[in-house]
Design an enzyme around this catalytic site. Structure first.
Site, short mmCIF file in Angstrom:
data_model
loop_
_atom_site.label_atom_id
_atom_site.label_comp_id
_atom_site.label_asym_id
_atom_site.label_seq_id
_atom_site.Cartn_x
_atom_site.Cartn_y
_atom_site.Cartn_z
N SER A 108 1.13 -1.13 0.48
CA SER A 108 0.30 -0.09 -0.33
C SER A 108 1.13 1.21 0.03
O SER A 108 1.75 1.45 0.66
CB SER A 108 -0.60 0.08 1.51
OG SER A 108 -0.97 0.82 1.42
N SER A 110 0.09 3.83 0.81
CA SER A 110 -0.29 4.90 1.62
C SER A 110 0.16 4.74 2.61
O SER A 110 -0.38 4.83 4.11
CB SER A 110 -1.93 5.49 1.93
OG SER A 110 -2.33 4.20 1.73
N CYS A 111 0.55 3.42 2.74
CA CYS A 111 1.08 2.68 4.40
C CYS A 111 1.92 3.40 5.65
O CYS A 111 2.14 3.20 6.80
CB CYS A 111 2.08 1.41 4.52
SG CYS A 111 3.53 2.50 3.80
N GLY A 112 2.07 4.83 5.26
CA GLY A 112 3.16 6.01 6.37
C GLY A 112 3.87 5.31 6.95
O GLY A 112 5.09 6.06 7.63
#
Length: 270
Positions: A108, A110-112
């Site tokens: 992902s 957008s996993c940070g």
């Protein structure tokens, strides 16, 4: 099973005028992956080879190590407006159940995770280190792989809307090809196929993809032990960093006899 293509009305505008006609589109539908009846994740995909997709995803994320770690995989009931099963929920029974909780999947964007953390995460999950120097592939053979991949993308021919991913030998022979609306899903389907066929680690094969080389695609190649990844478009900076760290050969902008070799040039025979 669900269809991989669908027909929709479109207004075609060209210098010769306008015409209303149906167009063939690639189907995009959600697939919810459950383990033991509990939701793990949802991915948008083109239906088809869902079992391979789930195997590949769970393997890339370090949840399973072998195909035998999945005891069963079955579609759950779910119907569309016509009462037909949508086949959009797949429940997997694992030999060793894992706790289901929100987690930052590496696939992902957008996993940070920052770049260093992402590299560290992959290092802890690598099962099969990539051997140095092999296989070697002739540059002319490598140059033909995009065309070989494209020639096997049957749904792309009908829709123009799917990514392709293929596994090839160093002689340029196609071993398996998969298509999907998502480039990461296409690779998961390939890795899942290879896992079920007992072809992992795929240290003698080459992965060719039709788009760009993102971090997630390099991560999946590394987890599968694939030594060379070729892409027709650009890699990201983190993808190059991971490839260098793992000893994977990464080739971008692979178009005809022109290409950029970002890492592992020792596997390319000029």
């Amino acid at each position: 099973m669900s269809r991989v293509t669908a027909r929709r009305r479109t207004l075609r505008i060209s210098p010769n005028g306008t015409i209303t006609r149906p167009d063939t589109l690639a189907v995009e539908e959600p697939l919810e992956i459950r383990t033991g009846g509990q939701s793990l994740t949802v991915t948008m995909r083109t239906p088809g080879a869902d079992i391979d997709l789930v195997h590949g995803f769970l393997y890339a994320e370090g949840i399973i190590d072998t195909a035998e770690d999945i005891v069963s995989a079955r579609y759950c009931a779910g119907t569309d407006e016509n009462g037909q099963n949508t086949y959009n929920v797949l429940d997997v029974q694992l030999r060793t159940p894992v706790p289901v909780r929100p987690r930052p999947f590496l696939t992902s964007s957008s996993c940070g995770l920052c770049g260093k953390t992402a590299l560290d995460e992959v290092r802890t999950r690598i099962r099969h280190p990539i051997p140095a120097g092999s296989p070697r592939i002739d540059v002319h053979t490598l140059a033909k792989l995009p065309t070989e991949l494209r020639s096997r993308q049957q749904v792309f021919d009908a829709t123009g809307g799917l990514h392709g991913a293929g596994l090839f030998t160093a002689d340029g022979e196609a071993v398996a090809v998969r298509e999907d609306i998502g480039r990461h899903n296409a690779v998961d389907k390939l890795v899942g196929w290879a896992l079920r066929e007992n072809r992992l680690p795929a240290q003698d094969l080459i992965l060719m993809v039709s788009g760009r080389a993102s971090f997630e695609l390099v991560q999946k190649a590394v987890m599968a032990g694939i030594p060379l990844l070729g892409a027709v478009s650009a890699p990201s900076s983190l993808a190059v960093d991971l490839a260098a760290d793992a000893g994977l050969t990464l080739v971008g902008f692979l178009r005809g006899e022109t290409m950029n070799v970002y890492t592992g040039e020792d596997r390319i025979a000029l």
